[in-house]
Design an enzyme around this catalytic site. Structure first.
Site, PDB file in Angstrom:
ATOM      1  N   ASP A  42       8.821   2.246  -9.441  1.00 30.68           N
ATOM      2  CA  ASP A  42       9.909   3.241  -9.506  1.00 30.68           C
ATOM      3  C   ASP A  42      10.094   3.737 -10.941  1.00 30.68           C
ATOM      4  OD1 ASP A  42      10.410   3.026  -6.831  1.00 30.68           O
ATOM      5  OD2 ASP A  42      12.283   1.903  -7.021  1.00 30.68           O
TER       6      ASP A  42
ATOM      7  N   ASP B 184       9.950   5.371  -0.687  1.00 32.02           N
ATOM      8  CA  ASP B 184      10.583   4.207  -1.299  1.00 32.02           C
ATOM      9  C   ASP B 184      11.517   3.500  -0.317  1.00 32.02           C
ATOM     10  OD1 ASP B 184      11.085   2.394  -3.273  1.00 32.02           O
ATOM     11  OD2 ASP B 184      12.559   3.622  -4.307  1.00 32.02           O
TER      12      ASP B 184
ATOM     13  N   THR C  39       8.416  -9.806   0.066  1.00 29.74           N
ATOM     14  CA  THR C  39       7.838 -10.753  -0.891  1.00 29.74           C
ATOM     15  C   THR C  39       8.401 -10.520  -2.286  1.00 29.74           C
ATOM     16  OG1 THR C  39       6.024  -9.250  -1.408  1.00 29.74           O
ATOM     17  CG2 THR C  39       5.640 -10.833   0.383  1.00 29.74           C
TER      18      THR C  39
ATOM     19  N   GLY D 172      10.286  -0.930   1.888  1.00 29.47           N
ATOM     20  CA  GLY D 172      11.221  -2.036   2.106  1.00 29.47           C
ATOM     21  C   GLY D 172      11.506  -2.239   3.588  1.00 29.47           C
TER      22      GLY D 172
ATOM     23  N   ALA E  20       0.852  -1.203   0.000  1.00 25.44           N
ATOM     24  CA  ALA E  20       0.000   0.000   0.000  1.00 25.44           C
ATOM     25  C   ALA E  20       0.887   1.253   0.000  1.00 25.44           C
ATOM     26  CB  ALA E  20      -0.925  -0.013   1.213  1.00 25.44           C
ATOM     27  N   VAL E  21       1.999   1.190   0.765  1.00 24.84           N
ATOM     28  CA  VAL E  21       2.917   2.340   0.812  1.00 24.84           C
ATOM     29  C   VAL E  21       3.596   2.528  -0.544  1.00 24.84           C
ATOM     30  CG1 VAL E  21       5.059   3.200   1.880  1.00 24.84           C
ATOM     31  CG2 VAL E  21       3.262   2.184   3.299  1.00 24.84           C
ATOM     32  N   THR E  22       3.960   1.416  -1.189  1.00 25.71           N
ATOM     33  CA  THR E  22       4.589   1.490  -2.517  1.00 25.71           C
ATOM     34  C   THR E  22       3.652   2.201  -3.506  1.00 25.71           C
ATOM     35  OG1 THR E  22       5.679  -0.629  -2.057  1.00 25.71           O
ATOM     36  CG2 THR E  22       5.676   0.092  -4.336  1.00 25.71           C
TER      37      THR E  22
HETATM   38  C1  LIG Z   1      26.121  17.434 -10.055  1.00 30.22           C
HETATM   39  C2  LIG Z   1      25.988  16.044  -9.570  1.00 30.22           C
HETATM   40  C3  LIG Z   1      25.520  16.040  -8.178  1.00 30.22           C
HETATM   41  C4  LIG Z   1      25.196  14.656  -7.733  1.00 30.22           C
HETATM   42  C5  LIG Z   1      25.024  14.686  -6.298  1.00 30.22           C
HETATM   43  C6  LIG Z   1      24.436  13.411  -5.817  1.00 30.22           C
HETATM   44  C7  LIG Z   1      25.148  12.930  -4.628  1.00 30.22           C
HETATM   45  C8  LIG Z   1      24.172  12.366  -3.662  1.00 30.22           C
HETATM   46  C9  LIG Z   1      24.696  11.175  -2.987  1.00 30.22           C
HETATM   47  C10 LIG Z   1      23.929  10.432  -2.229  1.00 30.22           C
HETATM   48  C11 LIG Z   1      22.437  10.593  -2.157  1.00 30.22           C
HETATM   49  C12 LIG Z   1      21.846  10.324  -0.796  1.00 30.22           C
HETATM   50  C13 LIG Z   1      20.403   9.842  -0.965  1.00 30.22           C
HETATM   51  C14 LIG Z   1      19.662   9.696   0.287  1.00 30.22           C
HETATM   52  C15 LIG Z   1      19.651   8.313   0.797  1.00 30.22           C
HETATM   53  C16 LIG Z   1      19.098   7.306  -0.163  1.00 30.22           C
HETATM   54  C17 LIG Z   1      19.576   5.973   0.262  1.00 30.22           C
HETATM   55  C18 LIG Z   1      19.193   4.864  -0.680  1.00 30.22           C
HETATM   56  O1  LIG Z   1      19.972   4.070  -1.121  1.00 30.22           O
HETATM   57  O2  LIG Z   1      17.911   4.806  -0.974  1.00 30.22           O
HETATM   58  C19 LIG Z   1      17.440   3.758  -1.803  1.00 30.22           C
HETATM   59  C20 LIG Z   1      16.013   3.743  -1.484  1.00 30.22           C
HETATM   60  C21 LIG Z   1      15.215   2.524  -1.529  1.00 30.22           C
HETATM   61  O3  LIG Z   1      15.396   1.747  -2.660  1.00 30.22           O
HETATM   62  P1  LIG Z   1      14.582   0.393  -2.809  1.00 30.22           P
HETATM   63  O4  LIG Z   1      13.144   0.680  -3.041  1.00 30.22           O
HETATM   64  O5  LIG Z   1      15.288  -0.421  -3.826  1.00 30.22           O
HETATM   65  O6  LIG Z   1      14.809  -0.333  -1.384  1.00 30.22           O
HETATM   66  P2  LIG Z   1      13.824  -0.758  -0.213  1.00 30.22           P
HETATM   67  O7  LIG Z   1      14.458  -0.402   1.075  1.00 30.22           O
HETATM   68  O8  LIG Z   1      12.435  -0.341  -0.429  1.00 30.22           O
HETATM   69  O9  LIG Z   1      13.925  -2.358  -0.333  1.00 30.22           O
HETATM   70  C22 LIG Z   1      13.431  -3.052  -1.465  1.00 30.22           C
HETATM   71  C23 LIG Z   1      13.110  -4.482  -1.018  1.00 30.22           C
HETATM   72  O10 LIG Z   1      12.112  -4.439  -0.009  1.00 30.22           O
HETATM   73  C24 LIG Z   1      11.140  -5.474  -0.223  1.00 30.22           C
HETATM   74  N1  LIG Z   1       9.816  -4.887  -0.498  1.00 30.22           N
HETATM   75  C25 LIG Z   1       9.699  -3.597  -0.920  1.00 30.22           C
HETATM   76  C26 LIG Z   1       8.448  -3.068  -1.172  1.00 30.22           C
HETATM   77  C27 LIG Z   1       7.318  -3.859  -0.991  1.00 30.22           C
HETATM   78  N2  LIG Z   1       6.079  -3.379  -1.232  1.00 30.22           N
HETATM   79  N3  LIG Z   1       7.443  -5.138  -0.560  1.00 30.22           N
HETATM   80  C28 LIG Z   1       8.674  -5.665  -0.312  1.00 30.22           C
HETATM   81  O11 LIG Z   1       8.762  -6.837   0.071  1.00 30.22           O
HETATM   82  C29 LIG Z   1      11.668  -6.316  -1.353  1.00 30.22           C
HETATM   83  O12 LIG Z   1      12.484  -7.320  -0.822  1.00 30.22           O
HETATM   84  C30 LIG Z   1      12.513  -5.323  -2.127  1.00 30.22           C
HETATM   85  O13 LIG Z   1      13.506  -5.943  -2.905  1.00 30.22           O
HETATM   86  O14 LIG Z   1      15.365   4.917  -1.890  1.00 30.22           O
HETATM   87  C31 LIG Z   1      15.383   5.483  -3.081  1.00 30.22           C
HETATM   88  O15 LIG Z   1      15.937   5.075  -4.061  1.00 30.22           O
HETATM   89  C32 LIG Z   1      14.486   6.664  -3.106  1.00 30.22           C
HETATM   90  C33 LIG Z   1      15.235   7.850  -3.450  1.00 30.22           C
HETATM   91  C34 LIG Z   1      15.413   8.699  -2.257  1.00 30.22           C
HETATM   92  C35 LIG Z   1      15.978  10.018  -2.616  1.00 30.22           C
HETATM   93  C36 LIG Z   1      14.898  11.031  -2.678  1.00 30.22           C
HETATM   94  C37 LIG Z   1      15.466  12.367  -2.942  1.00 30.22           C
HETATM   95  C38 LIG Z   1      14.437  13.158  -3.625  1.00 30.22           C
HETATM   96  C39 LIG Z   1      15.015  14.411  -4.144  1.00 30.22           C
HETATM   97  C40 LIG Z   1      14.486  15.034  -5.133  1.00 30.22           C
HETATM   98  C41 LIG Z   1      13.288  14.582  -5.825  1.00 30.22           C
HETATM   99  C42 LIG Z   1      13.339  15.008  -7.238  1.00 30.22           C
HETATM  100  C43 LIG Z   1      12.129  15.726  -7.608  1.00 30.22           C
HETATM  101  C44 LIG Z   1      12.252  16.440  -8.880  1.00 30.22           C
HETATM  102  C45 LIG Z   1      10.965  17.085  -9.166  1.00 30.22           C
HETATM  103  C46 LIG Z   1      11.151  18.259 -10.056  1.00 30.22           C
HETATM  104  C47 LIG Z   1       9.946  19.109 -10.092  1.00 30.22           C
HETATM  105  C48 LIG Z   1       8.734  18.457 -10.483  1.00 30.22           C
HETATM  106  O1  LIG Z   2      19.253   0.708 -11.130  1.00 26.53           O
HETATM  107  P1  LIG Z   2      18.862   2.003 -10.534  1.00 26.53           P
HETATM  108  O2  LIG Z   2      17.673   2.590 -11.221  1.00 26.53           O
HETATM  109  O3  LIG Z   2      19.983   2.948 -10.346  1.00 26.53           O
HETATM  110  O4  LIG Z   2      18.374   1.665  -9.004  1.00 26.53           O
HETATM  111  C1  LIG Z   2      17.414   0.653  -8.838  1.00 26.53           C
HETATM  112  C2  LIG Z   2      16.115   1.196  -8.366  1.00 26.53           C
HETATM  113  O5  LIG Z   2      15.691   2.204  -9.187  1.00 26.53           O
HETATM  114  C3  LIG Z   2      15.112   0.058  -8.401  1.00 26.53           C
HETATM  115  O6  LIG Z   2      13.825   0.467  -8.235  1.00 26.53           O
HETATM  116  C4  LIG Z   2      15.516  -0.966  -7.370  1.00 26.53           C
HETATM  117  O7  LIG Z   2      14.559  -1.959  -7.244  1.00 26.53           O
HETATM  118  C5  LIG Z   2      16.864  -1.533  -7.784  1.00 26.53           C
HETATM  119  O8  LIG Z   2      17.322  -2.505  -6.890  1.00 26.53           O
HETATM  120  C6  LIG Z   2      17.903  -0.432  -7.941  1.00 26.53           C
HETATM  121  O9  LIG Z   2      18.342   0.050  -6.716  1.00 26.53           O
HETATM  122 MG   LIG Z   3      12.362   1.347  -5.013  1.00 21.71          MG
HETATM  123 MG   LIG Z   4      11.359   0.737  -1.815  1.00 24.16          MG
END
Ligand SMILES: CCCCCCCC/C=C\CCCCCCCC(=O)OC[C@H](COP(=O)(O)OP(=O)(O)OC[C@H]1O[C@@H](n2ccc(N)nc2=O)[C@H](O)[C@@H]1O)OC(=O)CCCCCCC/C=C\CCCCCCCC
Ligand SMILES: O=P([O-])([O-])O[C@@H]1[C@@H](O)[C@H](O)[C@@H](O)[C@H](O)[C@@H]1O
Ligand SMILES: [Mg+2]
Ligand SMILES: [Mg+2]
Length: 209
Positions: A94, A69, A83, A73, A33-35
């Site tokens: 995503d 996001d 799952t 997880g 639901a959160v996803t």
């Molecule tokens: C000039 C160049 C500059 C570059 C600078 C960049 C340097 C920045 C360096 C670092 C960035 C720091 C980021 C902050 C921390 C992020 C950490 C991270 O890794 O986040 C990843 C996550 C989650 O990813 P994922 O979804 O893959 O993992 P989960 O933990 O969810 O696990 C997945 C597993 O869980 C299970 N599962 C999941 C869901 C479900 N329903 N059931 C399940 O069972 C399953 O086993 C799965 O496999 O987060 C992200 O990726 C999110 C990104 C977060 C960053 C947000 C920042 C937002 C900023 C700006 C937004 C842009 C908006 C633009 C809009 C413009 C105007 C309209």
């Molecule tokens: O490949 P990428 O787009 O940089 O990053 C990915 C995420 O966007 C994707 O949703 C997640 O499930 C993958 O494990 C990976 O982290």
């Molecule tokens: Mg994701």
């Molecule tokens: Mg996630």
């Protein structure tokens, strides 16, 4: 460097995310639901506000929604209920969210006459999807692909910084950020393909030996 920063940022975020995740689980909310809710939030922020030039409002809504996001997880892990469908849903939605974000900024740049910025937006949109596809395909073939200079958090933060700059009327901000990201995304595609090539060559060599 970005990877080290990301790992420590994630560790810091975990302290904030875990209590929220526990509370939602107690309320009976499911990770799926959160996803879905996070994706709907991104669609509203990007298409409802960003694409119409309300960049700051769009940025705030998209950022809050994209951060969920990490929540889904965490909820799945805390409940011991990760799952296969959840993993599939998370990655697939995503892609929908990324398409909405880059589609929205590309559309806005095109209709406001920033045509070269729109070209960069299109490159970011397609290259970003290819970056994710290459990883998914590699994992489907039993390999790993956790490499690249511009993974999803870096891509979102870069477009977010650009949106913030253009949102405060520094019009060059979004096109500049998108051009930087376009280059980094194409480099990431190349890094991932090379990584997979090396793994498959090693596998062939050890099968021959
Ligand atoms: C000039 C160049 C500059 C570059 C600078 C960049 C340097 C920045 C360096 C670092 C960035 C720091 C980021 C902050 C921390 C992020 C950490 C991270 O890794 O986040 C990843 C996550 C989650 O990813 P994922 O979804 O893959 O993992 P989960 O933990 O969810 O696990 C997945 C597993 O869980 C299970 N599962 C999941 C869901 C479900 N329903 N059931 C399940 O069972 C399953 O086993 C799965 O496999 O987060 C992200 O990726 C999110 C990104 C977060 C960053 C947000 C920042 C937002 C900023 C700006 C937004 C842009 C908006 C633009 C809009 C413009 C105007 C309209
Ligand atoms: O490949 P990428 O787009 O940089 O990053 C990915 C995420 O966007 C994707 O949703 C997640 O499930 C993958 O494990 C990976 O982290
Ligand atoms: Mg994701
Ligand atoms: Mg996630």
């Amino acid at each position: 460097m970005a990877k080290i920063f990301r790992v420590s940022a994630r560790a810091g975020m975990t302290r904030v995310v875990e209590p929220v995740a526990r509370r939602l689980l107690r309320l009976g909310v499911s990770p799926n639901a959160v996803t879905v809710a996070g994706t709907v939030g991104v669609l509203v922020g990007a298409l409802g506000f960003g694409a119409r030039g309300h960049l700051i409002t769009g940025l705030v809504i998209v950022t809050l929604s994209a951060l969920t996001d990490m929540l889904d997880g965490t909820m799945a892990r805390l409940s011991g209920g990760s799952t296969t469908f959840g993993a599939f849903l998370d990655s697939s939605l995503d892609r929908v969210a990324d398409a909405a974000i880059f589609g929205a900024v590309t559309y806005w740049l095109a209709v406001t006459g920033h045509h070269w910025g729109a070209v960069a937006g299109l490159i970011c949109l397609t290259a970003g999807q290819i970056v994710s596809y290459v990883k998914a395909r590699a994992e489907g073939l039993g390999m790993t692909c956790n490499v690249g200079i511009a993974e999803r958090p870096e891509r979102l933060i870069t477009v977010g910084v650009g949106g913030l700059l253009s949102g405060v009327h520094l019009d060059w901000g979004l096109p500049a950020a998108l051009w930087v990201l376009a280059v980094l995304s194409v480099v990431t595609v190349a890094q991932r393909i090379l990584h997979v090539y090396r793994q498959s060559r090693r596998a062939t060599q050890s099968a021959d030996a």
